[in-house]
Design an enzyme around this catalytic site. Structure first.
Site, PDB file in Angstrom:
ATOM      1  N   LEU A 106       0.695  -1.190   0.051  1.00 45.72           N
ATOM      2  CA  LEU A 106      -0.035  -0.038   0.001  1.00 45.72           C
ATOM      3  C   LEU A 106       0.911   1.411  -0.050  1.00 45.72           C
ATOM      4  CD1 LEU A 106      -2.795  -0.837   2.683  1.00 45.72           C
ATOM      5  CD2 LEU A 106      -2.966  -0.911   0.217  1.00 45.72           C
ATOM      6  N   ASP A 107       0.405   2.409  -0.657  1.00 43.41           N
ATOM      7  CA  ASP A 107       1.405   3.483  -0.865  1.00 43.41           C
ATOM      8  C   ASP A 107       1.330   4.126   0.839  1.00 43.41           C
ATOM      9  OD1 ASP A 107       1.492   3.728  -3.464  1.00 43.41           O
ATOM     10  OD2 ASP A 107      -0.236   4.673  -3.770  1.00 43.41           O
ATOM     11  N   LYS A 108       2.363   5.020   0.976  1.00 43.67           N
ATOM     12  CA  LYS A 108       2.808   5.176   2.376  1.00 43.67           C
ATOM     13  C   LYS A 108       1.493   6.162   3.033  1.00 43.67           C
ATOM     14  CE  LYS A 108       6.125   7.507   5.114  1.00 43.67           C
ATOM     15  NZ  LYS A 108       7.349   8.287   5.020  1.00 43.67           N
TER      16      LYS A 108
ATOM     17  N   THR B 265      -1.717   5.751   2.058  1.00 42.48           N
ATOM     18  CA  THR B 265      -2.820   4.962   2.089  1.00 42.48           C
ATOM     19  C   THR B 265      -3.122   3.922   3.222  1.00 42.48           C
ATOM     20  OG1 THR B 265      -2.765   4.696  -0.377  1.00 42.48           O
ATOM     21  CG2 THR B 265      -4.108   3.060   0.619  1.00 42.48           C
TER      22      THR B 265
ATOM     23  N   ARG C 201      -5.313   6.027  -7.896  1.00 42.92           N
ATOM     24  CA  ARG C 201      -5.066   7.272  -7.925  1.00 42.92           C
ATOM     25  C   ARG C 201      -5.054   7.915  -9.231  1.00 42.92           C
ATOM     26  NH1 ARG C 201       0.165   7.487  -3.973  1.00 42.92           N
ATOM     27  NH2 ARG C 201      -0.089   9.794  -4.550  1.00 42.92           N
TER      28      ARG C 201
END
Length: 239
Positions: free
Chosen positions: A57-59, A61, A156
């Site tokens: 997961l993106d930081k 998110t 995104r």
């Protein structure tokens, strides 16, 4: 600025002999990040060296993240991700009124040298996302997203492609949310700059579903973090 301190055990929402699912906080990296010493893998390998992260997961998110406790479990999960059998659902907060239907975005993506992901129908890799409105506010929409593929920044970029960038996602044109933009008649204090109510990427991994090593189904939902709960509450109240 206060530094976050995370306790691995506090993040766990599901645990068995093969897998752990956590509700990842925003601002905690999945893997090692050059700008931050803390990350999910490091936290859990302090408990058991065998832990492996099954996806990222993106930081910024938050939400459901799957970890494997042994090599067999990791391979079983990896195969399901490869065959697109893992069901993931995300919730994203966007500005504007989203289309009142299910949308399939099938636009290939390419990562540029700067790390920004671009839509590139000629040389990009296949990327497919299903999107539908979950809840309408006056000026915002909570969108449910189901990624069929698992490209970097996929949800995104696909939402930005539709001109609905995620709130707080400055990399792809999303704007922070201010109280003055949602509360009628609100005035900030003189000589004081208004601070955003919500200024991170408004994306949460709501649920994950897959098959365990023993062929049983694992299905897990993750609650919204406090900041997302608060902004949704304020949007319900003022917008």
């Amino acid at each position: 600025m206060k530094k976050n301190v995370w306790n691995a055990e506090d993040l766990v929402v599901y645990d068995d002999d093969n897998y752990t699912i956590i509700n990842k906080p925003a601002h905690l990296s999945t893997l090692e990040d050059r700008n931050d010493s803390a990350n999910v893998l490091k936290l859990f390998r302090a408990i058991d060296d065998n832990y492996q992260v099954c996806h990222r997961l993106d930081k910024e998110t938050s939400g459901a993240l799957l970890l494997a406790k042994n090599e067999e479990a990791f391979k079983v999960a990896a195969l399901q991700f490869q065959e697109r059998k893992v069901e993931k659902v995300y919730h994203a907060l966007v500005k504007g009124r989203f289309m009142n239907e299910v949308i399939q975005v099938d636009v290939p993506l390419r990562t540029s040298g700067s790390g920004r992901v671009l839509c590139d129908k000629r040389s990009g890799k296949e990327a497919v996302t299903l999107l539908r409105p979950k809840h309408f506010f006056k000026d915002y929409t909570l969108v449910e997203a189901k990624p069929i593929t698992g490209r970097t920044h996929q949800i995104r970029v696909h939402l930005a492609y539709l001109n609905f960038p995620i709130c707080g996602d400055e990399l792809y044109g999303g704007e922070p949310i201010f109280l003055s933009s949602i509360k009628k008649g609100f005035k900030s204090k003189p000589n004081q700059e208004e601070r955003p109510l919500f200024n991170r990427v408004g994306l949460h991994s709501r649920s994950i579903k897959l098959t365990n090593v023993n062929k049983n189904i694992i299905s897990c939902n993750c609650d919204y973090p406090k900041d997302m709960d608060i902004i949704l509450e304020k949007l319900s109240k003022f917008n």
